[in-house]
Structure formats: structure tokens, C-alpha cells
Design a protein around this motif. Structure first.
Motif, PDB file in Angstrom:
ATOM      1  N   THR A   1       0.925  -1.149   0.106  1.00 12.91           N
ATOM      2  CA  THR A   1      -0.127   0.122   0.014  1.00 12.91           C
ATOM      3  C   THR A   1       0.807   1.211   0.051  1.00 12.91           C
ATOM      4  OG1 THR A   1      -0.140  -0.057   2.441  1.00 12.91           O
ATOM      5  CG2 THR A   1      -1.936  -1.035   1.430  1.00 12.91           C
ATOM      6  N   VAL A   2       0.420   2.152  -0.685  1.00  9.81           N
ATOM      7  CA  VAL A   2       1.225   3.578  -0.580  1.00  9.81           C
ATOM      8  C   VAL A   2       0.406   4.642  -0.710  1.00  9.81           C
ATOM      9  CG1 VAL A   2       3.439   2.753  -1.757  1.00  9.81           C
ATOM     10  CG2 VAL A   2       1.460   3.338  -3.369  1.00  9.81           C
ATOM     11  N   SER A   3      -0.060   5.012   0.602  1.00 10.62           N
ATOM     12  CA  SER A   3      -0.902   6.300   0.807  1.00 10.62           C
ATOM     13  C   SER A   3      -0.356   7.573   0.209  1.00 10.62           C
ATOM     14  CB  SER A   3      -1.167   6.285   2.255  1.00 10.62           C
ATOM     15  OG  SER A   3      -2.037   5.114   2.707  1.00 10.62           O
ATOM     16  N   ASP A   4       0.853   7.674   0.024  1.00 12.58           N
ATOM     17  CA  ASP A   4       1.722   8.760  -0.557  1.00 12.58           C
ATOM     18  C   ASP A   4       1.299   8.708  -2.113  1.00 12.58           C
ATOM     19  OD1 ASP A   4       2.320   9.373   2.079  1.00 12.58           O
ATOM     20  OD2 ASP A   4       4.324   8.944   1.725  1.00 12.58           O
ATOM     21  N   GLU A   5       0.749   7.979  -2.655  1.00 15.00           N
ATOM     22  CA  GLU A   5       0.269   7.916  -4.132  1.00 15.00           C
ATOM     23  C   GLU A   5       1.260   8.099  -5.091  1.00 15.00           C
ATOM     24  OE1 GLU A   5      -2.806  11.059  -3.645  1.00 15.00           O
ATOM     25  OE2 GLU A   5      -4.307   9.280  -3.259  1.00 15.00           O
ATOM     26  N   TRP A   6       2.596   7.432  -4.924  1.00  7.41           N
ATOM     27  CA  TRP A   6       3.509   7.479  -6.010  1.00  7.41           C
ATOM     28  C   TRP A   6       4.462   6.465  -5.886  1.00  7.41           C
ATOM     29  CZ3 TRP A   6       8.802   8.043  -4.835  1.00  7.41           C
ATOM     30  CH2 TRP A   6       9.105   8.438  -3.523  1.00  7.41           C
ATOM     31  N   VAL A   7       5.084   6.124  -6.904  1.00  8.11           N
ATOM     32  CA  VAL A   7       6.214   4.909  -6.667  1.00  8.11           C
ATOM     33  C   VAL A   7       7.265   5.532  -7.860  1.00  8.11           C
ATOM     34  CG1 VAL A   7       5.064   3.647  -8.511  1.00  8.11           C
ATOM     35  CG2 VAL A   7       6.644   2.622  -6.970  1.00  8.11           C
ATOM     36  N   ALA A   8       8.431   5.145  -7.887  1.00  2.40           N
ATOM     37  CA  ALA A   8       9.466   5.619  -8.756  1.00  2.40           C
ATOM     38  C   ALA A   8      10.453   4.783  -8.997  1.00  2.40           C
ATOM     39  CB  ALA A   8      10.027   6.893  -8.533  1.00  2.40           C
ATOM     40  N   TYR A   9      11.545   4.944 -10.023  1.00  7.17           N
ATOM     41  CA  TYR A   9      12.514   3.990 -10.486  1.00  7.17           C
ATOM     42  C   TYR A   9      13.643   4.997 -10.662  1.00  7.17           C
ATOM     43  CZ  TYR A   9      15.305   0.479 -12.541  1.00  7.17           C
ATOM     44  OH  TYR A   9      16.263  -0.405 -12.955  1.00  7.17           O
ATOM     45  N   VAL A  10      14.755   4.929  -9.931  1.00  8.31           N
ATOM     46  CA  VAL A  10      15.946   5.905 -10.003  1.00  8.31           C
ATOM     47  C   VAL A  10      17.097   5.069 -10.792  1.00  8.31           C
ATOM     48  CG1 VAL A  10      17.430   7.398  -8.829  1.00  8.31           C
ATOM     49  CG2 VAL A  10      15.081   6.949  -7.822  1.00  8.31           C
ATOM     50  N   ARG A  11      17.468   5.705 -11.879  1.00  9.80           N
ATOM     51  CA  ARG A  11      18.607   5.194 -12.619  1.00  9.80           C
ATOM     52  C   ARG A  11      19.447   6.202 -13.266  1.00  9.80           C
ATOM     53  NH1 ARG A  11      19.332   3.834 -18.038  1.00  9.80           N
ATOM     54  NH2 ARG A  11      20.729   2.109 -18.210  1.00  9.80           N
ATOM     55  N   ASP A  12      20.600   6.317 -13.042  1.00 11.76           N
ATOM     56  CA  ASP A  12      21.463   7.135 -13.876  1.00 11.76           C
ATOM     57  C   ASP A  12      21.083   8.645 -13.302  1.00 11.76           C
ATOM     58  OD1 ASP A  12      23.107   5.346 -14.819  1.00 11.76           O
ATOM     59  OD2 ASP A  12      22.116   5.320 -16.661  1.00 11.76           O
ATOM     60  N   ASN A  13      21.038   9.040 -12.199  1.00 16.74           N
ATOM     61  CA  ASN A  13      20.693  10.252 -11.641  1.00 16.74           C
ATOM     62  C   ASN A  13      19.384  10.710 -12.229  1.00 16.74           C
ATOM     63  OD1 ASN A  13      23.737  10.894 -11.802  1.00 16.74           O
ATOM     64  ND2 ASN A  13      22.977  10.810  -9.903  1.00 16.74           N
ATOM     65  N   ARG A  14      18.455  10.043 -12.691  1.00 16.04           N
ATOM     66  CA  ARG A  14      17.059  10.269 -13.244  1.00 16.04           C
ATOM     67  C   ARG A  14      16.000   9.441 -12.557  1.00 16.04           C
ATOM     68  NH1 ARG A  14      19.953   9.278 -17.765  1.00 16.04           N
ATOM     69  NH2 ARG A  14      18.683   7.403 -18.222  1.00 16.04           N
ATOM     70  N   ALA A  15      14.892  10.013 -12.351  1.00 15.92           N
ATOM     71  CA  ALA A  15      13.862   9.252 -11.728  1.00 15.92           C
ATOM     72  C   ALA A  15      12.596   9.319 -12.448  1.00 15.92           C
ATOM     73  CB  ALA A  15      13.363   9.659 -10.381  1.00 15.92           C
ATOM     74  N   PHE A  16      11.896   7.995 -12.903  1.00 13.70           N
ATOM     75  CA  PHE A  16      10.813   7.949 -13.443  1.00 13.70           C
ATOM     76  C   PHE A  16       9.749   7.617 -12.275  1.00 13.70           C
ATOM     77  CE2 PHE A  16       7.771   4.656 -15.283  1.00 13.70           C
ATOM     78  CZ  PHE A  16       7.016   5.561 -16.088  1.00 13.70           C
ATOM     79  N   ARG A  17       8.884   8.585 -12.464  1.00 12.46           N
ATOM     80  CA  ARG A  17       7.897   8.294 -11.113  1.00 12.46           C
ATOM     81  C   ARG A  17       6.501   8.163 -11.848  1.00 12.46           C
ATOM     82  NH1 ARG A  17       7.794  13.523  -7.820  1.00 12.46           N
ATOM     83  NH2 ARG A  17       6.451  14.346  -9.317  1.00 12.46           N
ATOM     84  N   LYS A  18       5.753   7.494 -11.190  1.00  8.03           N
ATOM     85  CA  LYS A  18       4.231   7.347 -11.475  1.00  8.03           C
ATOM     86  C   LYS A  18       3.544   7.933 -10.173  1.00  8.03           C
ATOM     87  CE  LYS A  18       4.380   2.846 -14.164  1.00  8.03           C
ATOM     88  NZ  LYS A  18       3.489   1.539 -14.208  1.00  8.03           N
ATOM     89  N   GLU A  19       2.403   8.772 -10.608  1.00  3.13           N
ATOM     90  CA  GLU A  19       1.457   9.112  -9.481  1.00  3.13           C
ATOM     91  C   GLU A  19       0.125   8.406  -9.808  1.00  3.13           C
ATOM     92  OE1 GLU A  19       1.702  13.456  -8.746  1.00  3.13           O
ATOM     93  OE2 GLU A  19       3.581  13.404  -9.974  1.00  3.13           O
ATOM     94  N   ILE A  20      -0.466   7.956  -8.761  1.00  7.10           N
ATOM     95  CA  ILE A  20      -1.780   7.365  -8.708  1.00  7.10           C
ATOM     96  C   ILE A  20      -2.524   8.152  -7.671  1.00  7.10           C
ATOM     97  CG2 ILE A  20      -0.804   5.543 -10.051  1.00  7.10           C
ATOM     98  CD1 ILE A  20      -1.120   3.943  -7.025  1.00  7.10           C
TER      99      ILE A  20
END
Length: 273
Positions: free
Chosen positions: A190-209
Motif C-alpha cells: 500500500t502507498v498512501s503517498d500515491e506515488w512510486v518511482a525508479y531511479v537510474r543514472d540520476n534520473r527518476a521515472f515517477r508514477k503518480e496514482i
């Protein structure tokens, strides 16, 4: 088909799908792991795809290897395929890019075109390149003296809780993609903060739901899931588990943002909370 806004670029396949095969900065690399040819195992093509949960071989693992129909209106691209073989469900992706920000909105729809209600949850899965770390916010959601639980985490049977790729701290769970560890790993949370991300090479791909606190999520209440094995990591989000009547659809929306110059995972978590 390509979409771009001067900052980020996306490619939506018209030959298979519905599937998004590229997302990245306009002059940069593709953040997604893709495969040039169909494979026997999943992910067959990589990129971003739409499934429905709970997972079952006969129902979920239907290849999206047929051409899609697409339409463009007011900058919004809608890609849809015919009904899955042997199923009354029809999958659709709608993509709208921000006018100037490094983000876009991906709306998932699964239509029930049959004659009876079906219970399922829409499920967005993104296959990302190796070498990064998934971040799931997992901070406390209730007062410390509460007598009730406020978070949950699910382990798939093949996941070892002492896996070196898995790390817990007070604010987040992280899952490292590591090509040197052969066994798969999958968790849900569960993620009540409503986001999840992937960090690679100083970049972050983030999904907000958007989390429905009163909704029932599949897989033991998992709104987000992470799967990894050598070669890639999947960042997954799920909608609520609902009974979808004929001629209606389940809808699940993700907002993608690509961040540059991410100095650390702590900085990412602190900036999002």
C-alpha cells in the motif's frame, strides 16, 4: 506514433498493443527496457502494457501482438485493440502529454463487451532498464501509538525477505535491480503517498496514482508492485478490484514524470513528501 513537447518524448506502438515503447527526455535515452522481437516469456516486448488482475495464466497472459486502432483528438492519443481471444474484455490506452512539463497522463481502460459482469482490476506495468532502484514510499500513516496497522506489504512465494536487493527504512522500501542475482523478486504494498518511482543514472521515472482508501485492491491490498529479475525491473500500479458490468469499463490513471539530476533516493523521497 510519437508524442513530444520539447522536453520529453513518447512512442506508442500501432503494430502491437496497446503498448508504449518509449518514454524519455527528448534528446536522451529511452527509460524503458524493450525487446526487438517477441519472446516466449513475458515481458514479450517490454515498455508499458495493460493487464488485469488478479494474475492468472489463461486470462492475464494474453499476448498483445495484434495491431491496434488509434485516434488523435486535441492532442490526446487513444489506442485500442480488439477483444482478447476467448474473452469479452477490450483494452485501451489514452495518452495526453503535458504542454511543456516532463510528464504525461496515461489512462488505462478495460471494457467489458460481454453479457455478464466480470470482477477484475486494471493493472499498468512498466518494464525499465537494468541498473536502477525502485522506490516505494512507506512512511507511517497513523499516530505512533495507534493500536491498528496502517501499512501492508506482500511477498510472492519466490521472494526471500532477506534478499540483498530489498531494503527498508522509515520512509520507503527500495528494490535494487541486480543482474548478478538470478532469482526473481516481487513485492506489493500500500502507498498512501500515491506515488512510486525508479531511479537510474540520476534520473527518476515517477508514477503518480490516486489511492481509494475505501477500495479493495488485489494481491492482498497491493496498489503498487515491483518485480525484478536479471535484465529489467517492472514498476506496476493497480486499480481497485471491482465488478464491471457489461458495456462499462474499469479505469486506472497514472501520471508519469521524468526527473533529472536526482542526487539521491532520500532527496527524491523528501521532495515528494
Amino acid at each position: 506514433m510519437q508524442l513530444a513537447n520539447g522536453t520529453v518524448r513518447a512512442e506508442i506502438s500501432t503494430e502491437i498493443g496497446p503498448r508504449i515503447l518509449h518514454f524519455g527526455f527528448e534528446d536522451g535515452t529511452n527509460e524503458f527496457r524493450t525487446y526487438p522481437e517477441e519472446r516466449d516469456e513475458f515481458p514479450q516486448y517490454g515498455g508499458h502494457r495493460l493487464w488485469h488482475a488478479p494474475e492468472a495464466h489463461s486470462r492475464t497472459h494474453v499476448p498483445d501482438d495484434l495491431p491496434v486502432e488509434y485516434a488523435i483528438q486535441d492532442g490526446v492519443v487513444r489506442a485500442t485493440r480488439e477483444m482478447d481471444p476467448g474473452s469479452p474484455l477490450r483494452r485501451e490506452l489514452e495518452v495526453q502529454m503535458s504542454p511543456s512539463q516532463p510528464s504525461m497522463t496515461v489512462t488505462h481502460r478495460i471494457h467489458n463487451e460481454g453479457h455478464w459482469p466480470i470482477k477484475f482490476a486494471p493493472w499498468g506495468l512498466t518494464v525499465l532498464k537494468a541498473g536502477g532502484t525502485a522506490v516505494l514510499p512507506f512512511c507511517r500513516q497513523a499516530p505512533e501509538d495507534s493500536l491498528q496497522p496502517d501499512r501492508s506489504i506482500q511477498f510472492w512465494p519466490y521472494t526471500h525477505p532477506d534478499d540483498d536487493r530489498l531494503h527498508f527504512d522509515q520512509e520507503a522500501i527500495t528494490v535494487q535491480q541486480n543482474n548478478d542475482i538470478d532469482r526473481p523478486l516481487k513485492i506489493g504494498a500500500t502507498v498512501s503517498d500515491e506515488w512510486v518511482a525508479y531511479v537510474r543514472d540520476n534520473r527518476a521515472f515517477r508514477k503518480e496514482i490516486t489511492i481509494d482508501l475505501d477500495g479493495l485492491y488485489p494481491d492482498g491490498g497491493s496498489a503498487v508492485e515491483v518485480y525484478t529479475q536479471p535484465g529489467f525491473l517492472e514498476l506496476e500500479t493497480l486499480g481497485t478490484l471491482e465488478t464491471i458490468d457489461p458495456d462499462t469499463c474499469a479505469v486506472h490513471t497514472e501520471v508519469w514524470t521524468l526527473l533529472d539530476n536526482v542526487s539521491s533516493i532520500d532527496a527524491l523521497v523528501d521532495g515528494a513528501t
